[in-house]
Structure formats: structure tokens, C-alpha cells
Design a protein around this motif. Structure first.
Motif, PDB file in Angstrom:
ATOM      1  N   PRO A   2     138.445  -4.703 -18.020  1.00  0.00           N
ATOM      2  CA  PRO A   2     138.394  -5.902 -18.891  1.00  0.00           C
ATOM      3  C   PRO A   2     137.901  -5.380 -20.329  1.00  0.00           C
ATOM      4  CG  PRO A   2     137.181  -6.581 -16.969  1.00  0.00           C
ATOM      5  CD  PRO A   2     137.828  -5.229 -16.682  1.00  0.00           C
ATOM      6  N   VAL A  25     146.920  -9.719 -16.325  1.00  0.00           N
ATOM      7  CA  VAL A  25     145.607  -9.813 -17.302  1.00  0.00           C
ATOM      8  C   VAL A  25     145.826 -11.359 -18.242  1.00  0.00           C
ATOM      9  CG1 VAL A  25     144.592  -9.094 -19.248  1.00  0.00           C
ATOM     10  CG2 VAL A  25     145.605  -7.413 -17.514  1.00  0.00           C
ATOM     11  N   ARG A  29     132.604 -13.296 -16.432  1.00  0.00           N
ATOM     12  CA  ARG A  29     133.890 -13.174 -15.887  1.00  0.00           C
ATOM     13  C   ARG A  29     134.130 -13.880 -14.499  1.00  0.00           C
ATOM     14  NH1 ARG A  29     132.579  -8.439 -18.184  1.00  0.00           N
ATOM     15  NH2 ARG A  29     133.019  -8.080 -20.147  1.00  0.00           N
TER      16      ARG A  29
END
Ligand code: ATP
Ligand code: MG
Length: 598
Positions: free
Chosen positions: A493, A523, A576
């Protein structure tokens, strides 16, 4: 793994003219070759009989020598006024604190917790606790009742040092389920009694201002630190007095501390950085450490850097990104000419930010990497070494780091009890460290199995994925838990976030993988805009196109959503796993360290 290393950022070279003092580490290879932990330990004074106590190294030996009148700590109160403590003052208050503990029959190994803002009491309690041979465990003052109770229980807290308001709100209602908690010491009792508590200052005033320091052995537990909880329930990492040897070495080489430095670490001691580098390392080096009692405000911070003549500044990516968002104009209004070295830790440091530092302060930001478990800095960029923006740098002297190969399931590959190392440059694997450095954690409190699982084939496995380039610089890829698998690519990421950060409209960004029938995962980026930018479909398309041009279609975000703020831990790490849980409508898990939405 996608091969788009952020190499388009030119290396920032160092020359003698760019260095204001002669760095402690001048020749990386030579310093590593000559280094030994035994030698490092000999730079400390120790106690008779082979004993070692962090507080003695940090305070008493300076107070007994030529540093007694030197400022050890300089506090900046919220109203901007300052309050300084010399090494001699600090020796006295920590002696008194230790005496109070002794009088209360708090013993060797007992746990003393704090729930305090960054005020003098916190620093006296930390070092005074260690002087008594007890174990210090700082909690972040903004924690709610549940995380406070959970940690006090897990750590069997005997003593809690706090304020009246925090006690009433967070501890008193659950006192009956905290049977180990024998004493609560209030720093603001002001003579007015509060049931179930004692007045710390009154006890301190009566306690002797000197006393014997506990003869702790190097392996005695000194600190209990909870991890940030970024990937799940926080773990209680156990640290021992021997850790001070690593704080000393890393303060010298990674932070380049010199005796005349005025040093500012912006982290709260509730997180390991605020203790290892906000208290121990600077004091061990006898420098002056600045402590801001207030929260981040761009202009206030620049004023502190200027007025305190800060020379070495240790901060975090999230703070730097916020300063960047506020613009560079504020910097020009202040005289920051004393500043000579800036370092950052806690999260991947986007190359964009490293380069911004050079423009804004005339100094690149030096990223370094470590974790609560490692107790001290393990990989760093050094003043005398060129900076490759986006790289965490190279291992400290005395630290052996490697990349361990992973199998298809992500488990480390071990053959004949030996971990298989990745020798090729740029191949991704798990970042691993050879056990044996002094500040390595000695356990996760109450979780022996979890601790043992961190080691395999002769290495400590960090849970982070990284790669190494041909010159031995390490590059962070992502936490093993955060890595995205999309159409056969393994995507970190950080790479995608850093690319979007280069766009002028983006202030913060968090990237996750969301399930996709065809690709496995695709993504998705959550973007927080800078002031003055409006969310729109056009801007969304522009940002996706922008990332695609840099990263290629396979790695660039397929989806993008604007958000008012990216969720973070209180220590500033992008959560995240929370973005993902919310996206998928799953339970949010442990959110005890979640920062309140801005
Ligand atoms: P938890 O272990 O509870 O999930 P955490 O790992 O965030 O939380 P910490 O020990 O505070 O808790 O943080 C260490 C982690 O932070 C590292 O393992 C790494 O993932 C990240 N980190 C720290 N410094 C850097 C850096 N310079 N670059 C990239 N990541 C970093
Ligand atoms: Mg961790």
C-alpha cells in the motif's frame, strides 16, 4: 512484487559543507566493523557488582558530574511559557519519587503505570520508578476507560500516577475490578482529598531527596510498552535495563547526539518512541530534551524549533504530512538556523516528504525504522550518508538485518532449522533481525506462544515486508497483513500511497485491497484532500490517471473514495485494517488506539 521502486527520486547527496558538526558515524562500513555491544556498554558507568539501572545512566551519573546544572528537560507549557529541570533537579525529584514508592512498599518488579500528559510528573515517575527497581508502563492520557483498564489488568498495575480528572473519569468506576491496583497517586490533589487516592506532591515533599538506587541486574524488567495496535489487539512488550546500551548507541549514531544539542522528540511517552527517545536516549547522552505539553500546531512547532534553538528533531511522517499540508510559509517566519538534523519514525516516510524537508528546512528528513519489540532504532539514514528518498536506510552498527523468503502462504521458509534468506536485490520478503541486541523485547506479557512465534530459523521476524537494494539500503513494502494480492501482483500500500501523495491535491491517503472476483483483490484508495480542493468525479478520474501513469494499471488504484479524514492510531499510523473492515462491513476489531476523528 511490482518493480516500480521509487527510484525516480534522485539521491540526496551529502558533502562536508552540508554538515554542521562532525557526525558520530563518518564511515558506515568502518563503524560497523569496529562496533561491539561490549564496547558500547563500557561507555556507560554501570553500578557496582555488574548491576545496571537505566535511571542511573540517564540522570544520576550526569547529576554527580559536570552536567549537574545543565538543562535535562525543558517543558513548553500550553500557554508557551517554559519550565526547565537541570540534571540535578531531575536527580532529586526522581529520588523523591523512588522514596515514595519505597515507603508505600512498592517493590522490585512491581508495575507502576502513568496516565498523564507530557508534564514533569510523567518524567519524574518514569525515572523514579526505575530507580526503585520497579517497572514503568506509560499509558497515553487520551485512552478511554476500556483500554486503560485492559492494560492495567494485563500488566498487573500496582500503582497508577494520574490526575484527578482522569482518575474520576477512567479509573474510579472500574476500581473494584482492578484488585492489584494498590495505590493511585494524584499529581493535582492540591491537598483536597479524593477517595481511594494519595497526594503525590505531599508524599514527595516528605520523602528524602536522596536514596540508594536499586541494584537492578541488566536482565531485570524495566519497562512495559504496549504496541500501537495497528494490526490488532495491542501486545505488551517487556524491556529490560540492558536496553539502555542500545538507546545509547542509537542516540549516538542514528540521531547523532552531541553534548551541546538541544533535542526535541515529538512523540508521547505513551508510545515507545516517546520513552526510548523522548526520555532515555537524550538523557543518557547528557543533552537538553525539549518537551511540548501541547498538541501539534504548525506555527507553535516552528516557534518551539526557533525559540528553543533545537538542533536535532525527531518526529513522525503523520506530523510532517500535516506540516506540509499547512504550507511552507509559516517556516519562513521563523529562524530555524540552529536545526541541523531531522529524523522520522513510525510509518513509511513518503519520498515526497523527504524532498519537501530539503526545500522547506534545507535538510532532508532522515527516515528510520524500528518497532516496540525492538526497543530502539534498527535501520536508519545517517547524517553523513546519502539519502535515497523512500528508503529506511541501513542497519545500525551491531544490528544484522536480512530479508527472509516467504512461501505461497506467506510463511517464512525454513530449511534445516535455518531461515532461507533472499540474496537478490529488490526481491521482497519478511524483514528479519538477528536476535541478541540489548533492547530486544524479552516477551509479550502473558503471551508466551505469541512471543515464540516471532522467531524462526535463527531470526526474529518483524511482520513487515521489505526489500534491499544492491547497496544494502532497505526499502519498506508494507506490513505483512496489509499487502494486497491483485492479479498475481503483490502490492504494498505504501507504494500506491506515496504515488498519490505526489499529487498537489492530496493531503493523506490510505490504500487497501478489496475483494474482486477476477483479480482476487483490487486496489482502493481513500483520499483526504488539502484545503482548497473539492471532491469531484473529475478529480477522482484525474487522481486515478495520475497514479496509473506512475505505477501502471496493474498497481494503480482501481477505486478511489474521498474521505474527510483517514483513520489513524493515536500514534499517527494509518489504520488500513479499519478502512478494510468498514469497506467490507466487518467488525472493526480492537479500536482502543484509534485517534478521534479530526
Ligand atoms: P501492532 O504491532 O499492535 O499492530 P504497530 O506495529 O503499529 O502495532 P509499533 O511497534 O508502534 O506498533 O510500530 C512498529 C511498526 O511501525 C513497524 O513494524 C512498521 O510496520 C511501522 N514502522 C515504523 N517505522 C517505520 C518506517 N520508518 N517505515 C515504515 N514502517 C515503519
Ligand atoms: Mg507491530
Amino acid at each position: 512484487m511490482s518493480a516500480s521502486a521509487p527510484t525516480r527520486w534522485p539521491t540526496i547527496t551529502k558533502d562536508a559543507a552540508s554538515l554542521r558538526v562532525i557526525p558520530n558515524l563518518r564511515d558506515y562500513d568502518e563503524t560497523r566493523r569496529a562496533f561491539s555491544w561490549d564496547e558500547e556498554r563500557r561507555t556507560l558507568s554501570g553500578l557496582p557488582g555488574g548491576h545496571l539501572n537505566i535511571a542511573h545512566e540517564a540522570v544520576d551519573r550526569h547529576a554527580a558530574g559536570d552536567r549537574r546544572s545543565h538543562h535535562a528537560l525543558r517543558f513548553i507549557r500550553p500557554d508557551g511559557t517554559t519550565h526547565a529541570m537541570t540534571y540535578s533537579d531531575l536527580a532529586e525529584t526522581t529520588d523523591r519519587f523512588a522514596s515514595v514508592l519505597r515507603d508505600l512498599d512498592v517493590r522490585h518488579g512491581d508495575r507502576v503505570f502513568s496516565l498523564l500528559g507530557r508534564t514533569p510528573a510523567l518524567y519524574s515517575a518514569a525515572l523514579g520508578t526505575m530507580k526503585n527497581g520497579s517497572v514503568f508502563c506509560p499509558l497515553f492520557a487520551a485512552f478511554g476507560p476500556e483500554p486503560v483498564g485492559q492494560r492495567l489488568r494485563l500488566g498487573s498495575g500496582t500503582v497508577l500516577v494520574t490526575t484527578r480528572a482522569l482518575y474520576r473519569k477512567k479509573v474510579a468506576p472500574q476500581r473494584d475490578v482492578l484488585p492489584d491496583l494498590r495505590h493511585v497517586l494524584l499529581v493535582d490533589a492540591d491537598g483536597a482529598p479524593e477517595a481511594g487516592t494519595l497526594d503525590l506532591w505531599e508524599l514527595m515533599a516528605r520523602a528524602p531527596a536522596y536514596g540508594p538506587i536499586a541494584a537492578t541486574s541488566p536482565e531485570d524488567m524495566a519497562l512495559l510498552h504496549f504496541t500501537s495496535g495497528t494490526t490488532g489487539r495491542p501486545k505488551g512488550a517487556v524491556h529490560v535495563h540492558e536496553a539502555v546500551t542500545a538507546h545509547s548507541a542509537t542516540g549516538r549514531y542514528a540521531l547523532d547526539l552531541h553534548r551541546d544539542d538541544v533535542y526535541w522528540c515529538t512523540a508521547d511517552p505513551g508510545w515507545v518512541t516517546g520513552t526510548s527517545y523522548g526520555i532515555i536516549a537524550p538523557l543518557v547522552h547528557g543533552v537538553t530534551a525539549v518537551v511540548d505539553e501541547d498538541e501539534l500546531q504548525a506555527d507553535r512547532w516552528y516557534r518551539i524549533l526557533a525559540e528553543q534553538r533545537v538542533t536535532v528533531w525527531y518526529t513522525a511522517p503523520t506530523a510532517l504530512r500535516m506540516l506540509m499540508k499547512a504550507g511552507t510559509e509559516g517556516i519562513r517566519r521563523h529562524d530555524l538556523s540552529a536545526l541541523r538534523f531531522i529524523a522520522s519514525v513510525g510509518e513509511p516516510l513518503n519520498p515526497e516528504v523527504v524532498v519537501w524537508g530539503k526545500e522547506a528546512f534545507g535538510l532532508p528528513i532522515h527516515d528510520n525504522w524500528w518497532q516496540t519489540e525492538t526497543g530502539g532504532i534498527m535501520i536508519a539514514n545517517y547524517p553523513a550518508m546519502d539519502v535515497r528518498p523512500g528508503s529506511m536506510g541501513r542497519p545500525l552498527p551491531g544490528i544484522e538485518a536480512a530479508i527472509v523468503a516467504r512461501d505461497a502462504e506467506g510463511a517464512p521458509v525454513v530449511r534445516d532449522e535455518r531461515a532461507q534468506l533472499v540474496e537478490d536485490a529488490h526481491t521482497v520478503g519478511e524483514l528479519a533481525l538477528r536476535p541478541g541486541w540489548p533492547s530486544m523485547f524479552r516477551g509479550y506479557l502473558g503471551e508466551e506462544d505469541r512471543y515464540r512465534r516471532c522467531f524462526a530459523g535463527g531470526w526474529y521476524l518483524t511482520g513487515d515486508l521489505a526489500r534491499r537494494d544492491e547497496d544494502g539500503y532497505f526499502w519498506f513494502v508494507g506490513r505483512a497483513d496489509d499487502v494486497i494480492k491483485s492479479a498475481g501482483h503483490l502490492i504494498g500500500p505504501f507504494e500506491v500511497e506515496s504515488s498519490l501523495m505526489e499529487h498537489g491535491a492530496v493531503a493523506e491517503v490510505g490504500v487497501i485491497g478489496v475483494p474482486d472476483e477476477v483479480a482476487g483483490e483490487v486496489v482502493k484508495a481513500f483520499v483526504e484532500l488539502k484545503p482548497g480542493f473539492e471532491a469531484s468525479d473529475d478529480l477522482k478520474r484525474e487522481l486515478i490517471g495520475f497514479a496509473r501513469k506512475r505505477l501502471g494499471a496493474a498497481v494503480a488504484p482501481r477505486e478511489l473514495e474521498f474521505t474527510a479524514s483517514v483513520p489513524k492510531t493515536r500514534s499517527g499510523k494509518i489504520l488500513r485494517r479499519l478502512l478494510k473492515a468498514r469497506e467490507l462491513g466487518l467488525p472493526e476489531g480492537d479500536t482502543s488506539t484509534l485517534e478521534a476523528a479530526r
